[in-house]
Design a protein around this motif. Sequence first.
Motif, mmCIF file in Angstrom:
data_model
loop_
_atom_site.group_PDB
_atom_site.id
_atom_site.type_symbol
_atom_site.label_atom_id
_atom_site.label_comp_id
_atom_site.label_asym_id
_atom_site.label_seq_id
_atom_site.Cartn_x
_atom_site.Cartn_y
_atom_site.Cartn_z
ATOM 1 N N GLN A 1 0.832 -1.185 0.000
ATOM 2 C CA GLN A 1 0.000 0.000 0.000
ATOM 3 C C GLN A 1 0.874 1.245 0.000
ATOM 4 O O GLN A 1 1.866 1.308 0.729
ATOM 5 N N LEU A 2 0.499 2.213 -0.821
ATOM 6 C CA LEU A 2 1.228 3.461 -0.943
ATOM 7 C C LEU A 2 0.281 4.609 -0.636
ATOM 8 O O LEU A 2 -0.830 4.658 -1.168
ATOM 9 N N VAL A 3 0.714 5.521 0.200
ATOM 10 C CA VAL A 3 -0.111 6.653 0.586
ATOM 11 C C VAL A 3 0.662 7.936 0.347
ATOM 12 O O VAL A 3 1.688 8.183 0.994
ATOM 13 N N GLU A 4 0.160 8.748 -0.584
ATOM 14 C CA GLU A 4 0.789 10.023 -0.898
ATOM 15 C C GLU A 4 0.220 11.129 -0.025
ATOM 16 O O GLU A 4 -0.939 11.074 0.393
ATOM 17 N N SER A 5 1.023 12.139 0.196
ATOM 18 C CA SER A 5 0.584 13.325 0.907
ATOM 19 C C SER A 5 1.435 14.503 0.463
ATOM 20 O O SER A 5 2.474 14.334 -0.166
ATOM 21 N N GLY A 6 0.979 15.696 0.786
ATOM 22 C CA GLY A 6 1.750 16.894 0.519
ATOM 23 C C GLY A 6 1.252 17.749 -0.620
ATOM 24 O O GLY A 6 1.784 18.848 -0.840
ATOM 25 N N GLY A 7 0.249 17.274 -1.349
ATOM 26 C CA GLY A 7 -0.295 18.079 -2.426
ATOM 27 C C GLY A 7 -1.089 19.252 -1.902
ATOM 28 O O GLY A 7 -1.371 19.369 -0.713
ATOM 29 N N GLY A 8 -1.449 20.143 -2.811
ATOM 30 C CA GLY A 8 -2.220 21.305 -2.429
ATOM 31 C C GLY A 8 -2.190 22.363 -3.501
ATOM 32 O O GLY A 8 -1.779 22.126 -4.635
ATOM 33 N N LEU A 9 -2.644 23.544 -3.123
ATOM 34 C CA LEU A 9 -2.685 24.699 -4.011
ATOM 35 C C LEU A 9 -1.496 25.594 -3.724
ATOM 36 O O LEU A 9 -1.243 25.955 -2.571
ATOM 37 N N VAL A 10 -0.779 25.951 -4.764
ATOM 38 C CA VAL A 10 0.395 26.796 -4.619
ATOM 39 C C VAL A 10 0.460 27.767 -5.791
ATOM 40 O O VAL A 10 0.001 27.460 -6.893
ATOM 41 N N GLN A 11 1.004 28.941 -5.545
ATOM 42 C CA GLN A 11 1.178 29.916 -6.612
ATOM 43 C C GLN A 11 2.380 29.568 -7.475
ATOM 44 O O GLN A 11 3.319 28.901 -7.033
ATOM 45 N N ALA A 12 2.339 30.012 -8.719
ATOM 46 C CA ALA A 12 3.473 29.813 -9.612
ATOM 47 C C ALA A 12 4.744 30.340 -8.966
ATOM 48 O O ALA A 12 4.754 31.413 -8.368
ATOM 49 N N LYS B 1 7.862 -0.336 -8.023
ATOM 50 C CA LYS B 1 8.041 -1.290 -9.115
ATOM 51 C C LYS B 1 9.058 -2.356 -8.754
ATOM 52 O O LYS B 1 10.189 -2.051 -8.378
ATOM 53 N N SER B 2 8.638 -3.592 -8.870
ATOM 54 C CA SER B 2 9.520 -4.750 -8.757
ATOM 55 C C SER B 2 8.984 -5.795 -9.728
ATOM 56 O O SER B 2 8.838 -5.498 -10.913
ATOM 57 N N ARG B 3 8.688 -7.010 -9.248
ATOM 58 C CA ARG B 3 7.979 -7.960 -10.104
ATOM 59 C C ARG B 3 6.604 -7.410 -10.463
ATOM 60 O O ARG B 3 6.109 -7.618 -11.573
ATOM 61 N N ASN B 4 5.990 -6.726 -9.530
ATOM 62 C CA ASN B 4 4.679 -6.123 -9.702
ATOM 63 C C ASN B 4 4.769 -4.608 -9.574
ATOM 64 O O ASN B 4 5.773 -4.065 -9.106
ATOM 65 N N ASP B 5 3.708 -3.945 -9.997
ATOM 66 C CA ASP B 5 3.590 -2.506 -9.871
ATOM 67 C C ASP B 5 2.498 -2.170 -8.875
ATOM 68 O O ASP B 5 1.418 -2.756 -8.899
ATOM 69 N N TYR B 6 2.784 -1.214 -8.016
ATOM 70 C CA TYR B 6 1.814 -0.737 -7.048
ATOM 71 C C TYR B 6 1.688 0.761 -7.176
ATOM 72 O O TYR B 6 2.666 1.454 -7.464
ATOM 73 N N TRP B 7 0.476 1.256 -6.947
ATOM 74 C CA TRP B 7 0.175 2.668 -7.121
ATOM 75 C C TRP B 7 -0.550 3.219 -5.913
ATOM 76 O O TRP B 7 -1.390 2.546 -5.308
ATOM 77 N N GLY B 8 -0.236 4.447 -5.579
ATOM 78 C CA GLY B 8 -0.978 5.151 -4.555
ATOM 79 C C GLY B 8 -2.250 5.751 -5.117
ATOM 80 O O GLY B 8 -2.551 5.627 -6.308
ATOM 81 N N GLN B 9 -2.998 6.404 -4.247
ATOM 82 C CA GLN B 9 -4.278 6.982 -4.655
ATOM 83 C C GLN B 9 -4.121 8.312 -5.371
ATOM 84 O O GLN B 9 -5.062 8.792 -6.002
ATOM 85 N N GLY B 10 -2.969 8.907 -5.283
ATOM 86 C CA GLY B 10 -2.700 10.181 -5.915
ATOM 87 C C GLY B 10 -2.942 11.350 -4.984
ATOM 88 O O GLY B 10 -3.754 11.287 -4.069
ATOM 89 N N THR B 11 -2.222 12.428 -5.231
ATOM 90 C CA THR B 11 -2.420 13.666 -4.494
ATOM 91 C C THR B 11 -2.451 14.821 -5.488
ATOM 92 O O THR B 11 -1.632 14.895 -6.400
ATOM 93 N N GLN B 12 -3.429 15.702 -5.329
ATOM 94 C CA GLN B 12 -3.643 16.784 -6.276
ATOM 95 C C GLN B 12 -2.671 17.926 -6.026
ATOM 96 O O GLN B 12 -2.530 18.404 -4.900
ATOM 97 N N VAL B 13 -2.031 18.367 -7.089
ATOM 98 C CA VAL B 13 -1.198 19.560 -7.058
ATOM 99 C C VAL B 13 -1.800 20.562 -8.033
ATOM 100 O O VAL B 13 -1.973 20.261 -9.213
ATOM 101 N N THR B 14 -2.132 21.732 -7.537
ATOM 102 C CA THR B 14 -2.695 22.787 -8.366
ATOM 103 C C THR B 14 -1.818 24.020 -8.253
ATOM 104 O O THR B 14 -1.573 24.513 -7.146
ATOM 105 N N VAL B 15 -1.361 24.511 -9.386
ATOM 106 C CA VAL B 15 -0.478 25.673 -9.429
ATOM 107 C C VAL B 15 -1.217 26.809 -10.118
ATOM 108 O O VAL B 15 -1.609 26.688 -11.281
ATOM 109 N N SER B 16 -1.418 27.890 -9.413
ATOM 110 C CA SER B 16 -2.112 29.043 -9.957
ATOM 111 C C SER B 16 -1.111 30.042 -10.524
ATOM 112 O O SER B 16 0.017 30.170 -10.033
ATOM 113 N N SER B 17 -1.540 30.771 -11.543
ATOM 114 C CA SER B 17 -0.673 31.741 -12.189
ATOM 115 C C SER B 17 -0.735 33.094 -11.508
ATOM 116 O O SER B 17 -1.590 33.351 -10.656
#
Length: 114
Positions: free
Chosen positions: A3-14, A98-114
């Motif tokens: 199991q993979l758990v991502e964190s740290g995403g969010g909204l950030v300015q350019a 990645k090894s014999r198999n591939d595992y994926w986390g749920q993803g974390t959203q990164v939004t960059v505003s201009s």
Amino acid sequence: QVQLVESGGGLVQAGGSLRLSCAASTIMFSIYHMNWYRQAPGKQRELVAGITTGGRTNYADPMKGRCTISRDNAKNTVYLEMNNLKPEDTAVYYCNAKSRNDYWGQGTQVTVSS
């Protein structure tokens, strides 16, 4: 399974920075190559960066020079430090083990505003 758990995403300015983390459930973390991918709506998933079991890193062109991938095997965690973020970096960022198999986390959203 791993199991993979991502964190740290969010909204950030350019021009801003973020550090993403991915925590893995397995004590065998050290045998996996670890990667960060991203996918924007309507776009193909693309590699951002990877780090091998031996610590060798590779970076895809879109963020090369603007991100650093690292791993802490004692913490079963891989990191992606991003800086000088651009609006085109907006995407869901996924952790991949990645090894014999591939595992994926749920993803974390990164939004960059201009």
